[in-house]
Write an enzyme that holds these catalytic residues in place. Sequence first.
Site, PDB file in Angstrom:
ATOM      1  CG  ASN A  10      -1.837   1.127   1.322  1.00 24.11           C
ATOM      2  OD1 ASN A  10      -1.440   2.260   1.055  1.00 24.11           O
ATOM      3  ND2 ASN A  10      -3.071   0.895   1.692  1.00 24.11           N
ATOM      4  CG  HIS A  13       0.733   6.342   4.810  1.00 25.62           C
ATOM      5  ND1 HIS A  13      -0.127   7.373   5.127  1.00 25.62           N
ATOM      6  CD2 HIS A  13       0.098   5.192   5.164  1.00 25.62           C
ATOM      7  CE1 HIS A  13      -1.215   6.863   5.685  1.00 25.62           C
ATOM      8  NE2 HIS A  13      -1.105   5.552   5.716  1.00 25.62           N
ATOM      9  NE  ARG A  21       7.738  21.269   3.513  1.00 27.01           N
ATOM     10  CZ  ARG A  21       9.031  21.514   3.759  1.00 27.01           C
ATOM     11  NH1 ARG A  21       9.856  21.736   2.770  1.00 27.01           N
ATOM     12  NH2 ARG A  21       9.471  21.532   4.981  1.00 27.01           N
ATOM     13  CG  HIS A  46      -8.117   4.290   1.027  1.00 29.41           C
ATOM     14  ND1 HIS A  46      -8.299   4.160   2.384  1.00 29.41           N
ATOM     15  CD2 HIS A  46      -9.311   4.682   0.536  1.00 29.41           C
ATOM     16  CE1 HIS A  46      -9.553   4.462   2.697  1.00 29.41           C
ATOM     17  NE2 HIS A  46     -10.175   4.793   1.584  1.00 29.41           N
ATOM     18  NE  ARG A  48      -9.291   8.810   4.302  1.00 30.28           N
ATOM     19  CZ  ARG A  48      -9.654   8.010   5.323  1.00 30.28           C
ATOM     20  NH1 ARG A  48      -9.000   6.902   5.574  1.00 30.28           N
ATOM     21  NH2 ARG A  48     -10.670   8.328   6.089  1.00 30.28           N
ATOM     22  NE  ARG A  52      -7.429  11.620   5.623  1.00 31.75           N
ATOM     23  CZ  ARG A  52      -7.946  11.014   6.694  1.00 31.75           C
ATOM     24  NH1 ARG A  52      -7.238  10.123   7.351  1.00 31.75           N
ATOM     25  NH2 ARG A  52      -9.158  11.286   7.097  1.00 31.75           N
ATOM     26  CD  GLU A  73      -7.012  -0.112   0.992  1.00 36.87           C
ATOM     27  OE1 GLU A  73      -7.159   0.937   1.648  1.00 36.87           O
ATOM     28  OE2 GLU A  73      -6.190  -0.974   1.265  1.00 36.87           O
ATOM     29  CB  THR A 104      -9.618   1.949   7.296  1.00 35.44           C
ATOM     30  OG1 THR A 104      -9.178   2.666   6.150  1.00 35.44           O
ATOM     31  CG2 THR A 104     -10.989   1.380   7.052  1.00 35.44           C
ATOM     32  CD  GLU A 154      -7.215  -6.053   2.995  1.00 36.29           C
ATOM     33  OE1 GLU A 154      -7.337  -5.903   1.767  1.00 36.29           O
ATOM     34  OE2 GLU A 154      -6.455  -5.359   3.694  1.00 36.29           O
ATOM     35  CG  HIS A 189      -5.421  -1.427   9.354  1.00 34.36           C
ATOM     36  ND1 HIS A 189      -4.980  -0.761  10.468  1.00 34.36           N
ATOM     37  CD2 HIS A 189      -5.967  -0.491   8.539  1.00 34.36           C
ATOM     38  CE1 HIS A 189      -5.277   0.522  10.338  1.00 34.36           C
ATOM     39  NE2 HIS A 189      -5.866   0.714   9.184  1.00 34.36           N
ATOM     40  N   GLY A 211       1.067  -1.288   4.375  1.00 34.56           N
ATOM     41  CA  GLY A 211       1.452   0.034   3.909  1.00 34.56           C
ATOM     42  C   GLY A 211       2.291   0.829   4.883  1.00 34.56           C
ATOM     43  CG  HIS A 212       1.816   3.814   8.795  1.00 36.99           C
ATOM     44  ND1 HIS A 212       2.550   3.569   9.929  1.00 36.99           N
ATOM     45  CD2 HIS A 212       1.729   5.161   8.679  1.00 36.99           C
ATOM     46  CE1 HIS A 212       2.881   4.713  10.486  1.00 36.99           C
ATOM     47  NE2 HIS A 212       2.396   5.692   9.748  1.00 36.99           N
TER      48      HIS A 212
END
Length: 240
Positions: A10, A13, A21, A46, A48, A52, A73, A104, A154, A189, A211-212
């Site tokens: 993912n 991020h 920036r 994702h 959103r 964001r 997503e 999420t 998932e 997640h 992802g993160h």
Amino acid sequence: MQEKLRLGVNIDHVATIRNARGGVHPSPINAALIAEKAGADGITAHLREDRRHISDEDIYELIEKIQLPLNLEMAATGEMLQIALKTKPHAACIVPEKRQEVTTEGGLDVVGLKASLREYTSELAKSGIRVSLFIDADKKQIDAAKELAVPVVELHTGAYAHGIAGELDKLQQAAKYCAELGIECHAGHGLTFNNVAQIAVIPQVIELNIGHFLIGEAIFCGLETAIKKMRGFMDEARGL
Ligand code: PXP
């Protein structure tokens, strides 16, 4: 020895950092290309409602430039449906979305939203998009997913990742139940180098979306190394 687990990376991020920036660096598309080289099996992004992190342009560019299957997503809104039908990603994972949430926070209430989701998921399926539903490890939600005839769910691993007692057992039972019903089981997640093995070893889980942690870890060791290391932990858990 178990089958190899698929890894979806993912890239949201990377876009979060870019957007801090407002420029073009770092590029989520470049991250996807690196993930491809590092042995990822898919790219997840994702889009959103508040944009964001990932933007509409990112989705178009990903579709154009990456070879790996894209898992889009998205929330079950009319706007997202139109974007999915237009861009035709390999898969669409329907997630719940609240504007104020940082990420999420829970699974989709398929039981409560079944009637409205039916039309939505069938539209996606008709256009050849593989639909998955992001749900908590709950039998009732899996039953509702089965009624909607989606090929994939998932499982939300967030509570497990937070160390909540009993969550691993719930995920194990849910993955088994998915397999009994013929639903492909993915999970994701909050997964990290430290907690991925216990999920990777669940035999009915076919794919993880991470992802993160990977993007954060990439700051220290580079994205390619972070992905390869995660792949290594997943393979090791499966005895590969
Ligand atoms: N799967 C789904 C459906 C998600 O919404 C997310 C977060 O965007 C992930 C997996 C990846 O979670 P994390 O970024 O915590 O690895």
